[in-house]
Design an enzyme around this catalytic site. Structure first.
Site, mmCIF file in Angstrom:
data_model
loop_
_atom_site.group_PDB
_atom_site.id
_atom_site.type_symbol
_atom_site.label_atom_id
_atom_site.label_comp_id
_atom_site.label_asym_id
_atom_site.label_seq_id
_atom_site.Cartn_x
_atom_site.Cartn_y
_atom_site.Cartn_z
ATOM 1 C CG ASP A 245 5.901 -4.859 6.948
ATOM 2 O OD1 ASP A 245 5.966 -3.545 7.144
ATOM 3 O OD2 ASP A 245 4.720 -5.288 7.527
ATOM 4 C CD GLU A 246 4.487 0.283 5.300
ATOM 5 O OE1 GLU A 246 3.874 0.987 4.650
ATOM 6 O OE2 GLU A 246 4.685 0.605 6.639
ATOM 7 C CG ASP B 72 2.095 -2.945 4.302
ATOM 8 O OD1 ASP B 72 2.719 -3.543 4.974
ATOM 9 O OD2 ASP B 72 1.375 -1.794 4.777
HETATM 10 MG MG LIG Z 1 2.723 -4.747 6.552
#
Ligand SMILES: [Mg+2]
Length: 156
Positions: free
Chosen positions: A143-144, A6
């Site tokens: 974003d993960e 993350d």
């Molecule tokens: Mg993040």
């Protein structure tokens, strides 16, 4: 073994990749509801991109907003914090806080409208790089990702 990656303050970090002068400055990337949702001319400028997939990955983009007017409506500051850099977080700025409240906490912060096309492009590049190294990768959001490294051994 399953990895969960993350990326922290991804949108702020993405902005820094194209302007290194932003490194070390308190940044707030903020968003509003779509200000052009009923504007047919603006709708024609929207672009659809589907390089990425995942539950929270946007696929529809506007041309970049004009930062000088994006946060103002009828002389009021509008919008919420999408991402705050660590420099802004030290002032107490948090995700989902109103832009007005955030600026009250961090007057020196630089306020940026989101550029989802940039974030989408960098996210896709990150996925491509990791997919070359990790046997099974699943994107979860912009974003993960999850990576299955069960039994994976690095080549010497
Ligand atoms: Mg993040």
């Amino acid at each position: 073994m399953i990895l969960h990656l993350d990326l922290d303050s991804f949108f702020a970090s993405a902005e820094r990749t194209r302007d290194i002068a932003l490194i070390g400055r308190p940044l707030i990337v903020g968003g509003r509801g779509d200000p052009f949702i009923f504007d047919r001319r603006a709708a024609k400028q929207k672009r659809l991109i589907t390089m990425n997939s995942g539950a929270f990955v946007p696929s529809l983009f506007h041309a970049k907003y004009d930062a000088s007017s994006y946060f103002f409506e009828k002389e009021q500051i509008r919008g919420i914090v999408t991402t705050a850099s660590y420099e802004a977080r030290r002032c107490g700025v948090k995700t989902a806080m109103s832009i007005c409240e955030a600026l009250g906490l961090c007057l020196e912060a630089l306020l940026l409208p989101p550029d989802h096309l940039l974030y989408h492009t960098l996210s896709h590049q990150m996925m491509q790089i990791l997919a070359d190294e990790i046997p099974i990768v699943e994107q979860y959001s912009i974003d993960e990702l999850f990576g299955d490294v069960t039994g994976w051994i690095a080549e010497a």
